[in-house]
Design an enzyme around this catalytic site. Sequence first.
Site, PDB file in Angstrom:
ATOM      1  N   TYR A   1      38.951  29.212  39.973  1.00  0.00           N
ATOM      2  CA  TYR A   1      38.797  30.545  39.386  1.00  0.00           C
ATOM      3  C   TYR A   1      38.569  30.431  37.882  1.00  0.00           C
ATOM      4  CZ  TYR A   1      39.586  35.478  38.374  1.00  0.00           C
ATOM      5  OH  TYR A   1      39.428  36.783  37.947  1.00  0.00           O
TER       6      TYR A   1
ATOM      7  N   SER B   1      37.175  36.725  32.562  1.00  0.00           N
ATOM      8  CA  SER B   1      38.639  36.709  32.578  1.00  0.00           C
ATOM      9  C   SER B   1      39.161  35.796  31.479  1.00  0.00           C
ATOM     10  CB  SER B   1      39.141  36.211  33.933  1.00  0.00           C
ATOM     11  OG  SER B   1      40.551  36.063  33.926  1.00  0.00           O
TER      12      SER B   1
END
Length: 259
Positions: A147, A137
């Site tokens: 994350y 990501s």
Amino acid sequence: MGVALVTGGTSGIGAAFARALADRGWDLVLVARDKDRLDRMAVELGSRGRTVEILPADLSDRTDVERVAARLEDSGRPVDMLVNNAGFGVHAPLASVDTTVHDRALEVMGRTVLVLSGAAARAMRDRGAGAIVNVSSTAGHVTMGSYSAVKAFVTTLTEGLANELHGTGVTVTALCPGWVRTEFHERAGIRSSGIPGFLWLDADRLVETSLRDVRRGRVISMPSLRYRVLIWFTRHLPRRTVRWISRRISSGRSDGRPR
């Protein structure tokens, strides 16, 4: 074409990969927790003339992960492409007393990617061909909690594995998307209405770009010029500025609910 194993292959980016590969003539091994969704996806892809094997597995369970790794190393049923896609959003503070969600994120999106990539790498290296795609990501380039930390690990892991496999005939690619229109954010409880429209990506077009980059042997696949420009700036801005931007993004997408 060959056989592709896709984790998290029943929804979002994983499902887009499964459909795109099926349309290109690949047979599939689909891995996910929900057997009903696996069965429905198998029927859909089977109707396109492809052979689909389902492998129900909870990738936060190390025993299940070892079963998937064994499938990747099964020389009698070779897998030619691995797509490590399974994952979920993390919207819990790092200072939470309960670290359950962070533990699971590290297992599913960190350790599992390491184990499955390693298993695929060993099998593919012995055959002298194959492709590994790890869905990372753009969040790995900013500082939005665990994350971001896990996705930074995935990108670096991918680059390291690409170095190890250089010259073997096996390619390794980290796909680094930004915001993609899937059910991902809703399932994570992340409010996305404040995200500008131009930052949203279409999952099918994202996968098309990624597969093109895989064919070209690119180690980092970052679809769309806008994200390549934005991430270029994060690499060159002072880290304090990146942290400030990350705080603004995080506060802008908070829905105000306690975590």
